[in-house]
Scaffold this motif. Structure first.
Motif, mmCIF file in Angstrom:
data_model
loop_
_atom_site.group_PDB
_atom_site.id
_atom_site.type_symbol
_atom_site.label_atom_id
_atom_site.label_comp_id
_atom_site.label_asym_id
_atom_site.label_seq_id
_atom_site.Cartn_x
_atom_site.Cartn_y
_atom_site.Cartn_z
ATOM 1 N N LEU A 1 0.233 -0.906 -4.127
ATOM 2 C CA LEU A 1 -0.745 -1.499 -3.211
ATOM 3 C C LEU A 1 -2.166 -1.011 -3.507
ATOM 4 C CD1 LEU A 1 -1.198 -3.349 -0.807
ATOM 5 C CD2 LEU A 1 -0.526 -1.475 0.692
ATOM 6 N N GLN A 2 -2.283 0.150 -4.136
ATOM 7 C CA GLN A 2 -3.606 0.700 -4.478
ATOM 8 C C GLN A 2 -4.248 -0.017 -5.661
ATOM 9 O OE1 GLN A 2 -5.020 3.116 -2.599
ATOM 10 N NE2 GLN A 2 -3.187 3.046 -1.335
ATOM 11 N N ASP B 1 -4.958 -3.422 -8.430
ATOM 12 C CA ASP B 1 -5.616 -4.714 -8.263
ATOM 13 C C ASP B 1 -4.889 -5.814 -9.029
ATOM 14 O OD1 ASP B 1 -6.260 -3.946 -10.823
ATOM 15 O OD2 ASP B 1 -8.427 -4.133 -10.577
ATOM 16 N N ARG C 1 -0.989 -7.611 -0.461
ATOM 17 C CA ARG C 1 -2.111 -7.867 0.463
ATOM 18 C C ARG C 1 -2.005 -9.261 1.078
ATOM 19 N NH1 ARG C 1 -5.504 -5.899 -3.787
ATOM 20 N NH2 ARG C 1 -5.429 -3.650 -3.694
ATOM 21 N N GLY D 1 -0.085 -9.257 4.116
ATOM 22 C CA GLY D 1 -0.601 -8.470 5.231
ATOM 23 C C GLY D 1 -0.532 -6.966 5.095
ATOM 24 N N GLN D 2 -0.258 -6.457 3.898
ATOM 25 C CA GLN D 2 -0.137 -5.008 3.744
ATOM 26 C C GLN D 2 -1.483 -4.374 3.389
ATOM 27 O OE1 GLN D 2 2.874 -3.487 4.634
ATOM 28 N NE2 GLN D 2 2.841 -5.602 5.356
ATOM 29 N N GLU D 3 -1.788 -3.276 4.058
ATOM 30 C CA GLU D 3 -3.000 -2.499 3.811
ATOM 31 C C GLU D 3 -2.585 -1.057 3.545
ATOM 32 O OE1 GLU D 3 -6.047 -3.606 3.514
ATOM 33 O OE2 GLU D 3 -5.427 -5.657 3.951
ATOM 34 N N PRO D 4 -3.241 -0.373 2.617
ATOM 35 C CA PRO D 4 -2.817 0.983 2.252
ATOM 36 C C PRO D 4 -2.716 1.966 3.420
ATOM 37 C CG PRO D 4 -4.422 0.183 0.673
ATOM 38 C CD PRO D 4 -4.355 -0.833 1.784
ATOM 39 N N GLN E 1 7.529 -4.061 8.848
ATOM 40 C CA GLN E 1 6.149 -4.539 8.974
ATOM 41 C C GLN E 1 6.103 -6.074 9.086
ATOM 42 O OE1 GLN E 1 3.435 -2.353 8.964
ATOM 43 N NE2 GLN E 1 4.943 -0.716 8.927
#
Length: 180
Positions: free
Chosen positions: A38-39, A41, A49, A52-55, A160
């Motif tokens: 997730l970190q 690109d 992302r 809906g996933q955020e670090p 989630q």
């Protein structure tokens, strides 16, 4: 196998070790590899992302789930202690994640991969072969993580409210388009 890893995939494996340390893990789990992906690109990060996933939120969920095994919330509730209320009070006074990753518990040196993470890495290779790709990228790693519905990464995403089958389809579409 690691010679086939792209720069993105190598960064994810290295990042998984850092995530394990940061969340006081004992072994590099699928959840740590998920956080590391997730970190980035690349296609894996974009797909995550898009779902809906955020670090920060995902890391907090990893820490909460890891800590849930240490604390019996139901037993505390019988004593009149609401663990969620304690967490909310601590975060309102000391900031979000105040109870996450206690200081001083960071590990140095080599951290082993959990068996399910090793399996996910093997499955990433199989997905790359299936898609006729000569490399293993972050998208392939994500497919390896999502292959088995019983991994911690899949359970975490499901908690989630991520539709895992749709995520699999999206990342497959993205890595196939990138390879073309």
């Amino acid at each position: 196998m690691f010679e086939r890893f792209t720069k993105e995939a190598r960064a994810a494996v290295t990042g998984a070790q850092q995530e394990c340390r940061a969340t006081s893990g004992r072994r590099i789990g699928t959840e740590h590899l998920l956080l590391a992906l997730l970190q980035g690109d690349g296609p894996a990060a974009r797909a995550l992302r898009d779902h809906g996933q955020e670090p920060g939120a995902l890391r907090a969920a990893v820490v909460r789930r890891a800590g849930a095994g240490d604390i019996d919330a139901e037993a505390l509730r019988t004593l009149g202690i609401d663990l969620d209320a304690v967490r909310q009070a601590a975060e309102s006074n000391f900031g979000e994640g105040a109870l996450d990753a206690p200081a001083g518990r960071f590990r140095k040196g080599h951290i082993p991969f959990a068996p399910e993470t090793k399996k996910a890495l093997e499955l990433a290779l199989r997905h790359a072969i299936r898609l006729k790709h000569g490399h293993i990228g972050g998208g392939h790693l994500l497919l390896g993580l999502l292959h088995d519905n019983e991994t911690e990464a899949v359970r975490l995403l499901a908690a989630q409210d991520v539709h895992v089958a749709a995520l699999r389809a999206d990342v497959t579409r993205l890595i196939t388009a990138d390879a073309a």
